[in-house]
Design a protein around this motif. Structure first.
Motif, mmCIF file in Angstrom:
data_model
loop_
_atom_site.group_PDB
_atom_site.id
_atom_site.type_symbol
_atom_site.label_atom_id
_atom_site.label_comp_id
_atom_site.label_asym_id
_atom_site.label_seq_id
_atom_site.Cartn_x
_atom_site.Cartn_y
_atom_site.Cartn_z
ATOM 1 N N UNK A 1 0.818 -1.205 0.000
ATOM 2 C CA UNK A 1 0.000 0.000 0.000
ATOM 3 C C UNK A 1 0.858 1.264 0.000
ATOM 4 N N UNK A 2 1.978 1.232 0.712
ATOM 5 C CA UNK A 2 2.884 2.385 0.699
ATOM 6 C C UNK A 2 3.432 2.583 -0.709
ATOM 7 N N UNK A 3 3.822 1.505 -1.362
ATOM 8 C CA UNK A 3 4.338 1.606 -2.740
ATOM 9 C C UNK A 3 3.256 2.105 -3.700
ATOM 10 N N UNK A 4 2.026 1.624 -3.539
ATOM 11 C CA UNK A 4 0.914 2.082 -4.387
ATOM 12 C C UNK A 4 0.666 3.571 -4.153
ATOM 13 N N UNK B 1 10.780 0.081 2.677
ATOM 14 C CA UNK B 1 12.005 -0.718 2.662
ATOM 15 C C UNK B 1 12.174 -1.473 3.978
ATOM 16 N N UNK B 2 11.867 -0.820 5.080
ATOM 17 C CA UNK B 2 11.956 -1.493 6.379
ATOM 18 C C UNK B 2 10.990 -2.679 6.415
ATOM 19 N N UNK B 3 9.763 -2.471 5.922
ATOM 20 C CA UNK B 3 8.790 -3.565 5.908
ATOM 21 C C UNK B 3 9.245 -4.693 4.993
ATOM 22 N N UNK B 4 9.794 -4.356 3.836
ATOM 23 C CA UNK B 4 10.301 -5.381 2.915
ATOM 24 C C UNK B 4 11.458 -6.142 3.545
ATOM 25 N N UNK B 5 12.338 -5.416 4.218
ATOM 26 C CA UNK B 5 13.482 -6.048 4.876
ATOM 27 C C UNK B 5 13.014 -6.977 5.986
ATOM 28 N N UNK B 6 12.040 -6.512 6.779
ATOM 29 C CA UNK B 6 11.502 -7.349 7.855
ATOM 30 C C UNK B 6 10.892 -8.620 7.283
ATOM 31 N N UNK B 7 10.195 -8.499 6.161
ATOM 32 C CA UNK B 7 9.579 -9.666 5.549
ATOM 33 C C UNK B 7 10.624 -10.628 4.993
ATOM 34 N N UNK B 8 11.655 -10.084 4.343
ATOM 35 C CA UNK B 8 12.691 -10.973 3.791
ATOM 36 C C UNK B 8 13.493 -11.631 4.910
ATOM 37 N N UNK B 9 13.700 -10.933 6.009
ATOM 38 C CA UNK B 9 14.390 -11.531 7.161
ATOM 39 C C UNK B 9 13.536 -12.633 7.761
ATOM 40 N N UNK B 10 12.241 -12.412 7.776
ATOM 41 C CA UNK B 10 11.308 -13.415 8.285
ATOM 42 C C UNK B 10 11.359 -14.665 7.411
ATOM 43 N N UNK B 11 11.449 -14.471 6.077
ATOM 44 C CA UNK B 11 11.569 -15.608 5.167
ATOM 45 C C UNK B 11 12.799 -16.437 5.478
ATOM 46 N N UNK B 12 13.907 -15.762 5.721
ATOM 47 C CA UNK B 12 15.154 -16.456 6.015
ATOM 48 C C UNK B 12 15.141 -17.146 7.354
ATOM 49 N N UNK C 1 10.576 10.292 0.808
ATOM 50 C CA UNK C 1 11.706 9.543 1.354
ATOM 51 C C UNK C 1 11.299 8.775 2.605
ATOM 52 N N UNK C 2 10.510 9.395 3.454
ATOM 53 C CA UNK C 2 10.039 8.710 4.669
ATOM 54 C C UNK C 2 9.214 7.493 4.288
ATOM 55 N N UNK C 3 8.299 7.642 3.335
ATOM 56 C CA UNK C 3 7.473 6.514 2.902
ATOM 57 C C UNK C 3 8.333 5.409 2.283
ATOM 58 N N UNK C 4 9.298 5.806 1.470
ATOM 59 C CA UNK C 4 10.184 4.796 0.859
ATOM 60 C C UNK C 4 10.979 4.051 1.922
#
Length: 149
Positions: free
Chosen positions: A111-114, A136-147, A129-132
């Motif tokens: 939703x932030x990206x949209x 990015x933090x949410x994407x990083x948290x998700x990818x860390x969760x995947x790992x 920049x704040x939204x980006x």
């Protein structure tokens, strides 16, 4: 979206044993429980918004719906614990809690990206920049969760 992060299926088939049917029903009720909780939270936010905007009459109607939703939250959880042993029920609830949390994170990031794609040109650069950064933090948290799983 939550269903896409939930393993297995709730679809009961003719060939399923009574045990398989019971587990699928319990998993469906756990899934429904988390959806009901989400809707109840949404009603709470809506009630607050109505009250802040001076629309107490609307807030009272929404409060009735929230009360009904909270009843659904209770019985869907209770059903999971009625269908399974306590340990099994806790495990199933954990699976669905994690699916809901992951879906919430991914949905929010999207939703932030949209928002940025649709309204970036009218949003001040410093806020973009704040939204980006948040996305990015949410994407990083998700990818860390995947790992980590």
């Amino acid at each position: 979206m939550i269903r896409s992060f939930t393993p297995g299926t709730f679809h009961i088939q003719e060939c399923d044993s009574q045990e398989a049917r019971r587990r699928k029903l319990a998993n469906f009720m756990a899934h429904a429980h988390h959806l009901e909780k989400r809707v109840a939270r949404s009603f709470a936010y809506h009630i607050d918004a109505c009250e802040r905007s001076g629309k107490g009459d609307i807030a009272r109607y929404v409060a009735r719906a929230k009360t009904d939703e909270e009843r659904h939250v209770c019985y869907t959880r209770a059903t999971v614990f009625d269908l399974l042993t306590r340990q099994e029920a806790q495990e199933v609830m954990g699976v669905h809690r994690r699916a809901e949390a992951r879906a919430n994170l991914v949905f929010s990031q999207r939703q932030v990206r949209v928002f940025l794609a649709q309204f970036g040109c009218t949003t001040p650069k410093h806020r973009q920049w704040i939204y980006r950064i948040c996305a990015t933090i949410m994407e990083t948290a998700d990818s860390m969760r995947d790992g980590g799983e």
